[in-house]
Enzyme design. Structure first.
Site, PDB file in Angstrom:
ATOM      1  N   GLY A 495       0.839  -1.189   0.000  1.00 39.38           N
ATOM      2  CA  GLY A 495       0.000   0.000   0.000  1.00 39.38           C
ATOM      3  C   GLY A 495       0.873   1.238   0.000  1.00 39.38           C
ATOM      4  O   GLY A 495       1.981   1.226   0.538  1.00 39.38           O
ATOM      5  N   VAL A 502       3.229   1.015   3.025  1.00 39.28           N
ATOM      6  CA  VAL A 502       2.884  -0.059   3.952  1.00 39.28           C
ATOM      7  C   VAL A 502       3.464  -1.354   3.423  1.00 39.28           C
ATOM      8  O   VAL A 502       3.314  -1.672   2.242  1.00 39.28           O
ATOM      9  CB  VAL A 502       1.362  -0.230   4.093  1.00 39.28           C
ATOM     10  CG1 VAL A 502       1.052  -1.362   5.054  1.00 39.28           C
ATOM     11  CG2 VAL A 502       0.731   1.048   4.578  1.00 39.28           C
ATOM     12  N   LYS A 516       3.623   0.069   8.749  1.00 41.66           N
ATOM     13  CA  LYS A 516       3.307   1.325   8.093  1.00 41.66           C
ATOM     14  C   LYS A 516       4.473   2.276   8.344  1.00 41.66           C
ATOM     15  O   LYS A 516       4.747   2.644   9.493  1.00 41.66           O
ATOM     16  CB  LYS A 516       2.037   1.859   8.757  1.00 41.66           C
ATOM     17  CG  LYS A 516       1.189   2.698   7.882  1.00 41.66           C
ATOM     18  CD  LYS A 516       0.040   3.262   8.682  1.00 41.66           C
ATOM     19  CE  LYS A 516      -1.140   2.329   8.786  1.00 41.66           C
ATOM     20  NZ  LYS A 516      -2.284   2.997   9.434  1.00 41.66           N
ATOM     21  N   ASP A 612     -13.048   8.795  10.027  1.00 40.74           N
ATOM     22  CA  ASP A 612     -13.004   8.169   8.705  1.00 40.74           C
ATOM     23  C   ASP A 612     -13.644   6.784   8.760  1.00 40.74           C
ATOM     24  O   ASP A 612     -13.038   5.783   8.398  1.00 40.74           O
ATOM     25  CB  ASP A 612     -11.549   8.106   8.213  1.00 40.74           C
ATOM     26  CG  ASP A 612     -11.466   7.949   6.696  1.00 40.74           C
ATOM     27  OD1 ASP A 612     -12.539   7.971   6.035  1.00 40.74           O
ATOM     28  OD2 ASP A 612     -10.357   7.803   6.175  1.00 40.74           O
TER      29      ASP A 612
END
Ligand SMILES: *[C@@H]1O[C@H](CO)[C@@H](O)[C@H](O)[C@H]1NC(C)=O
Ligand SMILES: *[C@@H]1O[C@H](CO)[C@@H](O)[C@H](O)[C@H]1NC(C)=O
Ligand SMILES: *[C@@H]1O[C@H](CO)[C@@H](O)[C@H](O)[C@H]1NC(C)=O
Ligand SMILES: *[C@@H]1O[C@H](CO)[C@@H](O)[C@H](O)[C@H]1NC(C)=O
Ligand SMILES: *[C@@H]1O[C@H](CO)[C@@H](O)[C@H](O)[C@H]1NC(C)=O
Ligand SMILES: *[C@@H]1O[C@H](CO)[C@@H](O)[C@H](O)[C@H]1NC(C)=O
Ligand SMILES: *[C@@H]1O[C@H](CO)[C@@H](O)[C@H](O)[C@H]1NC(C)=O
Length: 828
Positions: A495, A502, A516, A612
């Site tokens: 990611g 990530v 991360k 979120d």
């Protein structure tokens, strides 16, 4: 007395009672004061304080004995025979092995002890931090135990007995200082008037004023799980003719935060019920009245357990504190997954300015149609907050506002990364072996890192601190993470976002993780990073994805998360080849996520707003247990200035609270709105924004609400499950969505309410479980549209392609600043 319908007990989920885990207190000081011999009371040895004279200063106080005695029926009658009399200010000190809540129990029997006439003495007892008994004047010739629940944060507890005047003499017959389970008192409770959340209970000194077992016998300390005393309720009833005692001989279940330590079986298996509950015209309340001090705040804990219903969903009643309704149409089964005979407790705080000298507790019939008037109460505890005297520290409305922390991802797009991690790992796992992976968070042993350290790569690389907040938040060395990610191998990147990358990773103990790594050029300061780690580490909940470590070496900002086998909720709804979920599974996932969010909002002294909430941020473990992800990356805490909050618009398109657009103000209710959109997504299994659809269908929230308002939500339900949803369950679910999506925040329910409603929807679905599973087992995955496949591709796409992917599915991307400005200008 009614029996119990075992057939209705559908969900056993987390209710398996732990039989062998009776609580063992870390600190357990039992002292028989003024005695020269130890006294054993029901297997508890009260040690003679002459054997511990070093803990008493000065140690020259008088030991005295009385000739009058306390009836043997009293718990610990023998303890009252001797007393320690203090003619000068004196203290006992106790070494505290484990910080946290402790019971302090002080036994007194004011009588004539030799030359000392203690029948009308007045004195003061305090700890080094708090006044326990101020000008205490116990009633002559009657034995009394004063109990406190104190949060001890120092290594020594000093209990001081002091005179209040020239003729006053202090004394004590026995002392207990005993650890209580950390979970016994939560930090929050509901304020009675006006309704709101009381925070900061953990820091408060509590004094037990009443502890009552409704409809049952007195429970003495030797039969209680924490050596508490429970009184009978008859003497408190205003009109006992209106009620009757009921009891239950079956097994009591505990779940979700209740244990036998919350209250023993005998409290839950007896109750006082409204009498004539089967005559529908008898509408009256049953009231217990307690003498309390005015202008003191009280924690009121209700213990409920539905031992009277034949089936779930039949018992609805109201609960009042004085004349305030604290619970209306309370349905206990909605809190227990529809299970009967299951313990539930509810905490309320009556603030000082609402307390008068009489405290009335009532239960009354609900006027819900078709429900017989009934109501029960199993147990009640009334505790004075902040013990004696003084005005209790109750958070003012103003300070409560300031306590809200707003979390914003430091790294921006983090959800995508977690999704990718989970997906990749899940796929990889399927291809590889089925190596055992522990779903719970496994603390790293020191061995896991140090004993295997070989060579220069890890020789200095095993910094390991148990710092921050106890057991959590492990600091991992950079070397360990290099190793876990194959030296941050570009091929292991799963990611990418504005924050950095990530990586998938595997630690030496084979734990799979998502690593991360923050972009070193990020403006985020290292101190800020630490603050956040500390906050994140404290957030531990079954329904939150755990942070398992971090690395701040060499200015790195790396977070290591547990990895979630089954990926995102979103991927199970559409856009992938994951098997479809049935309605029950979907409801359970929603309930799990709601629990996680509810915990964020209420589980800490400071409410945490996720900002979120979306289906891509709800991850599933191998048992499909839902956990909320990406909750943790905050801006700074309470000192956060308002302008800061309002400029940084975060969130995902399609999920964003319209009020937040308008007012630029974030509250927990913004999360509730977004969660409402997730609920629709779960029901309809389509993206929240789908630009390829006809205009009125593009925005799922608008489209869904249109149908819900027409009462025809069934038209847009995911075809794969439409046939298996019971109409009542769908109706409840639709109503819940509608409430969550209310235009203004104050009209929206709290996450706690959402949770109850979802549990109710599940219960309505389960009311007739037969046949449903067959329908689901024939579900086939429908063909995917190419556009949906694009979305999936984006989830692991390199950064360069992100812009293109944005056009395909806006909802996948947490909004960047640019994006937020775009929205702001459009919003006007
Ligand atoms: C009382 O018990 C304590 C601890 O078990 C022991 O050390 C002490 O010797 C006993 N005292 C007497 C008088 O038996
Ligand atoms: C003890 O003190 C009380 C109150 O001062 C008094 O009423 C009582 O007579 C006294 N008893 C004795 C035996 O002195
Ligand atoms: C207490 O004793 C002191 C000194 O003996 C005396 O000055 C004071 O007035 C006494 N106070 C009371 C309340 O009797
Ligand atoms: C339970 O109820 C029965 C009948 O009402 C009564 O005889 C019995 O004493 C009760 N038991 C308890 C523990 O209250
Ligand atoms: C209430 O129900 C009980 C049995 O559950 C029954 O014996 C009694 O007669 C009923 N009372 C009334 C007033 O209907
Ligand atoms: C029960 O008490 C509450 C609070 O005092 C009151 O509002 C309500 O009307 C009462 N209900 C009945 C049935 O008397
Ligand atoms: C009790 O309240 C007072 C006044 O607000 C406060 O100063 C004190 O610290 C509190 N004590 C405890 C033990 O919380």
């Amino acid at each position: 007395m009614k029996g119990i319908g075992v057939s209705c007990v559908i969900f056993l989920l987390i209710s398996i009672k732990c039989i062998h885990c009776a609580f063992t207190p870390a600190d357990n000081y039992l002292i028989d004061c003024g005695s020269s011999t130890n006294t054993t009371i029901n297997n508890r040895v009260f040690v003679a304080d002459v054997s511990l004279s070093s803990t008493l200063t000065p140690s020259s106080n008088n030991l005295v004995t009385t000739s009058s005695s306390v009836p043997a029926s009293y718990y610990g009658a023998a303890l009252y025979q001797n007393a320690r009399v203090f003619t000068v200010t004196s203290s006992y000190s106790f070494q505290i092995n484990a910080h946290g809540r402790h019971f302090i129990r002080l036994y007194f029997f004011p009588s004539i002890y030799g030359n000392f006439n203690l029948t009308s003495t007045t004195f003061t007892v305090s700890t080094q931090d708090a006044l326990l008994l101020d000008h205490f004047h116990p009633q002559a010739n009657s034995a009394v135990v004063e109990e406190f629940l104190v949060n001890i944060i120092s290594d020594t507890l000093i209990l001081t007995f002091a005179q209040t005047g020239n003729n006053s003499i202090a004394f004590v017959n026995a002392i207990e200082v005993v650890s209580a389970p950390d979970t016994l008192i939560a930090d929050t409770a509901t304020i009675v008037n006006p309704p709101g959340t009381y925070r900061g209970l953990s820091d408060q000194l509590l004094e037990t004023i009443y502890r009552v077992n409704m409809g049952g016998p007195q429970v003495s300390p030797n039969t209680d799980t924490l050596w508490r005393n429970w009184d009978t309720d008859q003497k408190f009833l205003l009109n006992s003719a209106l009620s009757r005692s009921v009891n239950f001989t079956g097994k009591i279940s505990y779940m979700d935060g209740t244990t036998e330590e919350t209250a023993p079986d005998i409290v839950y298996s007896t109750a006082t019920e409204l009498a004539a509950s089967n005559t529908s015209n008898a509408l009256f309340n049953v009231t217990w009245q307690f003498d309390v001090e005015a202008s003191s705040a009280y924690l009121i804990r209700f213990h409920f357990c539905d031992i009277v219903s034949l089936a779930a969903g039949n018992l609805y009643f109201n609960v009042y504190v004085n004349s305030w309704a604290v619970a209306s149409n309370l349905d206990l089964s909605s809190k227990t997954f529809g299970q009967l005979a299951t313990a539930v407790y509810m905490d309320y705080v009556l603030e000082a300015n609402d307390a008068s000298e009489k405290l009335g507790i009532s239960i009354g019939p609900s006027v819900v149609n078709g429900v017989l008037p009934d109501g029960i109460l199993n147990g009640l505890e009334i505790m004075k907050i902040n013990g004696s005297g003084g005005s209790p520290a109750t958070p003012s409305a103003g300070s409560k506002k300031n306590l809200v922390i707003i979390l914003a991802p430091i790294f921006g797009v983090t959800a995508v990364a977690i999704v990718a991690v989970a997906l990749c790992l899940a796929v990889r796992k399927r291809k590889l072996t089925t190596k055992q992976y522990s779903k719970s968070w496994v603390p790293f042993s020191i061995n896991g890192f140090t004993s295997h350290s070989t060579g220069s790569r890890t020789s200095n690389g095993t910094a390991f601190t148990l710092g921050l907040n106890g057991n959590f938040g492990y600091r991992l060395s950079f070397a360990i993470l290099q190793e876990a990610t194959n030296n941050f191998d570009e091929n292991w990147v799963i990611g990418v976002g504005g924050f950095g990358k990530v990586y998938k990773g595997e630690l030496r103990d084979d734990t799979k993780v998502a690593v991360k790594r923050g972009n070193p050029k990020s403006q985020q300061g290292i101190n800020e990073f630490h603050t956040e780690i500390e906050l994140l580490s404290r957030l531990r909940h079954r329904h939150l994805v755990s942070l398992i470590g971090y690395c701040d070496e060499k200015n790195e900002m790396i977070l290591v998360y547990e990895y979630m086998e089954k990926g995102t909720l979103k991927s199970h709804l559409y856009g992938s080849d994951m098997p479809s979920l049935n309605w029950q599974q979907r409801l359970e996932i929603c309930i799990g996520a709601a629990r996680g969010l509810h915990y964020l909002h209420t589980g800490q002294a400071k409410a945490i707003i996720h900002r979120d909430v979306k289906s891509a941020n709800i991850l599933l473990d191998e048992t499909l247990l839902a956990k909320v992800a990406d909750f943790g990356l905050s801006k700074t805490g309470p000192e956060l200035d308002q302008t800061h909050v309002s400029t940084a618009v975060k969130g995902s398109f399609g999920y964003l609270d319209p009020e937040y657009f308008r007012r630029q103000q974030l509250t927990e209710k913004s999360d509730v709105y977004s969660f409402g959109v997730v609920l629709l997504e779960v029901l309809c299994a389509r993206p929240v924004i789908d630009p390829t659809l006809p205009r009125e269908m593009v925005n799922l929230a608008e489209w869904g609400m249109k149908w819900q308002k027409r009462g025809e939500l069934e038209h847009i339900v995911d075809a794969r499950i439409a046939g298996s949803i019971r109409p009542e369950s769908l109706k409840k679910f639709g109503e819940t969505i509608e409430k969550c999506l209310a235009d203004s925040g104050i009209e929206r329910p709290s996450m706690g309410d959402v949770l109850w409603n979802l549990e109710y929807a599940l219960q309505l679905q389960d009311a007739d479980a037969g046949g449903i599973s067959e329908i689901n087992s024939i579900n086939r995955i429908t063909e995917l549209s190419p556009q949906l496949q694009n979305i999936n591709a984006f989830e692991s796409a390199p950064a360069g392609e992100a812009a293109t992917a944005l056009l395909n599915d806006l909802s996948d991307v947490s909004m960047s600043k640019v994006f937020s400005q775009l929205i702001k200008s459009e919003g006007r």
